[in-house]
Design a protein around this motif. Structure first.
Motif, short mmCIF file in Angstrom:
data_model
loop_
_atom_site.label_atom_id
_atom_site.label_comp_id
_atom_site.label_asym_id
_atom_site.label_seq_id
_atom_site.Cartn_x
_atom_site.Cartn_y
_atom_site.Cartn_z
N SER A 8 0.75 -0.81 -0.23
CA SER A 8 0.43 0.17 -0.24
C SER A 8 0.92 1.17 -0.26
O SER A 8 0.62 2.14 -0.83
N THR A 9 1.89 1.49 0.77
CA THR A 9 2.75 2.42 0.68
C THR A 9 3.19 2.70 -0.28
O THR A 9 3.50 3.91 -0.89
N GLN A 10 3.90 1.40 -1.14
CA GLN A 10 4.75 1.76 -2.64
C GLN A 10 3.66 2.25 -3.90
O GLN A 10 4.18 2.47 -4.56
N ALA A 11 2.63 1.79 -3.75
CA ALA A 11 0.84 1.89 -4.02
C ALA A 11 0.90 3.39 -4.35
O ALA A 11 1.08 4.47 -5.57
N HIS A 12 1.27 4.21 -2.88
CA HIS A 12 1.17 5.08 -2.73
C HIS A 12 2.08 6.68 -3.52
O HIS A 12 1.92 7.81 -3.83
N LEU A 13 3.12 5.66 -2.79
CA LEU A 13 4.18 7.13 -3.27
C LEU A 13 4.73 6.30 -4.90
O LEU A 13 4.90 6.95 -5.72
N VAL B 206 8.95 -9.08 -9.90
CA VAL B 206 9.01 -9.51 -8.25
C VAL B 206 9.53 -8.13 -7.88
O VAL B 206 10.87 -8.52 -8.45
N ILE B 207 9.72 -7.77 -6.57
CA ILE B 207 10.39 -6.27 -6.65
C ILE B 207 10.43 -7.51 -5.01
O ILE B 207 9.34 -7.65 -3.35
N ASP B 208 11.62 -6.91 -4.13
CA ASP B 208 12.00 -7.62 -2.93
C ASP B 208 11.57 -6.28 -2.07
O ASP B 208 12.21 -5.51 -2.03
N GLY B 209 10.99 -7.01 -1.22
CA GLY B 209 9.94 -6.08 -0.12
C GLY B 209 10.94 -5.13 0.50
O GLY B 209 10.29 -4.88 2.20
N VAL C 298 12.78 0.55 -1.95
CA VAL C 298 11.55 -0.36 -3.19
C VAL C 298 10.96 0.75 -4.28
O VAL C 298 10.66 0.20 -4.75
N ALA C 299 10.38 1.60 -3.51
CA ALA C 299 10.46 2.87 -4.23
C ALA C 299 10.89 2.64 -5.70
O ALA C 299 10.04 3.07 -6.89
N ASP C 300 12.71 3.01 -5.61
CA ASP C 300 13.41 3.58 -6.86
C ASP C 300 13.10 2.17 -7.73
O ASP C 300 12.82 1.95 -9.56
N ALA C 301 13.00 0.60 -7.53
CA ALA C 301 12.81 -0.57 -8.07
C ALA C 301 11.66 -0.18 -8.70
O ALA C 301 11.13 -1.17 -9.63
N VAL C 302 10.14 -0.11 -8.20
CA VAL C 302 8.72 -0.44 -8.41
C VAL C 302 8.79 0.34 -9.63
O VAL C 302 8.50 0.15 -10.92
N ALA D 70 11.22 1.19 -11.40
CA ALA D 70 11.80 1.16 -13.04
C ALA D 70 11.60 0.46 -13.87
O ALA D 70 11.42 -0.01 -15.01
N ALA D 71 10.63 -0.73 -12.51
CA ALA D 71 10.07 -1.94 -13.68
C ALA D 71 8.69 -1.17 -14.18
O ALA D 71 8.18 -2.18 -15.09
N ILE D 72 8.49 -0.64 -13.58
CA ILE D 72 7.30 -0.08 -15.06
C ILE D 72 7.50 0.61 -15.92
O ILE D 72 6.74 1.06 -16.95
N ALA D 73 8.34 1.06 -16.27
CA ALA D 73 10.03 2.36 -17.38
C ALA D 73 8.54 1.97 -18.99
O ALA D 73 8.31 3.08 -19.08
N THR D 74 9.15 0.59 -18.84
CA THR D 74 9.28 -0.12 -20.07
C THR D 74 7.39 0.27 -20.73
O THR D 74 6.86 -0.01 -21.35
N HIS D 75 6.72 0.09 -19.69
CA HIS D 75 5.11 0.43 -20.18
C HIS D 75 4.49 1.76 -20.04
O HIS D 75 3.07 2.25 -21.08
N LEU D 76 5.48 2.89 -19.41
CA LEU D 76 4.96 4.68 -20.24
C LEU D 76 5.40 4.79 -21.58
O LEU D 76 6.46 4.33 -21.82
#
Ligand code: TYD
Length: 209
Positions: free
Chosen positions: A20-25, A186-189, A196-200, A202-208
């Motif tokens: 939830s924290t990561q979704a907000h960030l 899959v992100i190591d929490g 963790v937020a930076d990894a998230v 980075a993980a969505i970069a290709t979809h933007l």
């Protein structure tokens, strides 16, 4: 983004994983970058589904049969799709959803016997769509449990599951990810919040765009 028509991202993980924290960030970061973001959650995310949320998360653990509970979660999701998610995607927005159908596959699918087939059948019948991308925040169950237990609140029907079930769910989420590698990241929490937020991000970069 697929079809030029919005991007649908879900966050999943066991209780206390920090999703939830990561979704907000992520929502904050993308907004700061100028994207139009709708941050939402399940169960809930529309007025009707928020009413169902109170029914499924509050009260006695035996309040609903396992089957009734699956129907309630699916009803909430259907309303959320109709009223919130699909209109936002149609308007080209990024929808970030804190939990979606994978949570039902895990929580309702394995916590009270093996009901995965029923969950999958109802999903096919009434929802029929997956997120474009699912961020799984992977977390050691013991650490997750102590984080989740540290919170106070009335939404605790599912928070007394105990370690054994958390272990099973973590493995189940990782199995879902392995079965749908195109959809999951899959992100190591276990790291610091910002790491963790930076990894998230980075993980969505290709979809933007
Ligand atoms: P959530 O608000 O994400 O709680 P937390 O922030 O503590 O993870 O979700 C509330 C609870 O609802 C959580 O214990 C998981 C449960 N849940 C299900 O059992 N099935 C579902 O389909 C969903 C979406 C959630």
């Amino acid at each position: 983004m697929p079809d030029g028509a919005g991007l649908f991202v879900s966050f999943e993980g066991i209780d206390g994983s920090g999703k939830s924290t990561q979704a907000h960030l992520l929502a904050d970061t993308l907004r700061a970058e100028g994207h139009d973001v709708v941050l939402t959650r399940e169960p809930g995310g529309s007025p009707g589904a928020e009413e169902i949320r109170a029914l499924v998360l509050q009260g006695d653990p035996d309040r609903w049969s396992a089957e009734t509970e699956i129907l309630l979660f699916t009803a909430a999701r259907r309303d959320h799709m109709e009223r919130t998610i699909l209109p936002a995607l149609a308007a080209g927005k990024i929808v970030i959803c804190d939990r979606f159908a994978d949570s039902t596959r895990m929580y309702q699918g394995i916590s009270r016997g093996d009901l995965r087939t029923l969950v999958d059948d109802l999903h096919a019948l009434m929802i029929g769509r997956e997120p474009d991308l699912t961020i799984l925040i992977d977390m050691d169950p013991e650490a997750g449990l102590s984080r989740a237990k540290g919170r106070d609140g009335i939404e605790e029907r599912f928070e007394d599951f105990g370690l054994e079930l958390q272990v099973k769910m973590r493995a189940g989420f990782l199995d879902l990810a392995a079965a749908a590698p195109d959809r999951f990241r899959v992100i190591d929490g276990s790291g610091a919040r910002d790491v963790v937020a930076d990894a998230v991000r980075a993980a969505i970069a290709t979809h933007l765009p």
